[in-house]
Design an enzyme around this catalytic site. Sequence first.
Site, PDB file in Angstrom:
ATOM      1  CE  LYS A 166      -0.370   0.228   5.058  1.00  0.00           C
ATOM      2  NZ  LYS A 166      -1.272   0.315   6.218  1.00  0.00           N
ATOM      3  NE  ARG A 196      -5.603   1.267  12.583  1.00  0.00           N
ATOM      4  CZ  ARG A 196      -4.409   1.033  12.050  1.00  0.00           C
ATOM      5  NH1 ARG A 196      -3.525   2.015  11.970  1.00  0.00           N
ATOM      6  NH2 ARG A 196      -4.084  -0.158  11.594  1.00  0.00           N
ATOM      7  CE1 TYR A 200      10.946  32.705   0.785  1.00  0.00           C
ATOM      8  CE2 TYR A 200      11.293  30.324   0.591  1.00  0.00           C
ATOM      9  CZ  TYR A 200      10.906  31.544   0.037  1.00  0.00           C
ATOM     10  OH  TYR A 200      10.476  31.584  -1.263  1.00  0.00           O
ATOM     11  CG  MET A 249       7.553  23.821  -3.292  1.00  0.00           C
ATOM     12  SD  MET A 249       6.336  24.741  -4.260  1.00  0.00           S
ATOM     13  CE  MET A 249       5.373  25.534  -2.966  1.00  0.00           C
TER      14      MET A 249
END
Length: 375
Positions: free
Chosen positions: A37, A136, A267, A315
């Site tokens: 998966k 769960r 940044y 990014m």
Amino acid sequence: MAHNFLSYLVINSSNIIHNLQAIQNKIGKAKIMAVVKANAYGHGMVPIAKAAVKAGAKYLAVASCDEALELRAAGLLTPILIFYGGQPTHALVDLIKQNICLTVASLEDLKYLNYNAKNLPETIKVHIKFDTGMGRTGIPLDQLKYFLDTPIAKKITIEGIYTHFATADQDNSNYLKQQITAFDKLLVKLKENGFKIALVHSNNSAATLRNGCATNCNLVRIGLAMYGIYPSETMFNQHKHILKPALSWITRINNLKLVPANTSIGYGRRYITKKPSYIATIPVGYAEGYPRNFSNIGFVLIKKRTVPVVGTISMNQTTIDVTKIMPVKIGEEVVIYGSDVSFQNNLYPLAKRTNTIPYELITKISDKLPRIYTD
């Protein structure tokens, strides 16, 4: 390896096969369900599924009908289990035709399939999941009576029974023992009520590395261990010679400059050089799946030496300080996550620094990055 990619993954298929064969040696005659998966935990679902089948896996496991049908479209005929319930009605016919097995994870799932079974062209196979303490999905054990009292449509075949362990990767095994005991009692109760189940499974990678295959089970579910990554740092230390990491994430330096002291990098000016420094840029950022949380605390590997991430991860760009390993050049190879065992273990301290787990780091890697499969 000659190619023009700036950033790419190298997947060693032979290590996938080695890892599954190592697991097979631990579990004897029991069968392996290879968990592919989430794009095979970032490794590439179809190629990894093919390698798993080549290694002897008798079952594949996925998270959704879309993943299951993608494997069938790629020509894989191995039985497939979808882990989670609630598959859409319009997909049931396709899933049956493609020999894809569903999970019944609640009484509502069972009622849903009972209701729709009359319109199905053939019998549908299911595995019933019980909650022995994960909290769960799965039918709670206190609802067992309602399960036993619920008629099951003739077009539904219960092929398997399973549960999932919450703490198999932890040092303290008390809760794991409680879950094992609860599951064993459940199996006895089902047998007393006439259930004859072909497949019984409870062990994930961690439980299998610890205990092999449980006494009452004949199938194990192997996810992270198949990829050569241990479920926890403790398990790495205990079993580090068993598995071989399959994934390397490689990139290259695409910018390099010498900057003076007191230069801010990235940044927010979150990093300021204390002395003249060689700052390199690599074309990897959070869009490629390299977590922004690694800003100022991450590290990469160049020439088999660790190099710190400095400044805020952008990014598509990350800055690293290469001063201590000079000389390096533009085009120099950089290992983000490596297939060398000693460096692969750094997934654990990296994950720990950002309060996450290795699973999240590898599944975050962008599907858009090229994946190169080698033997």
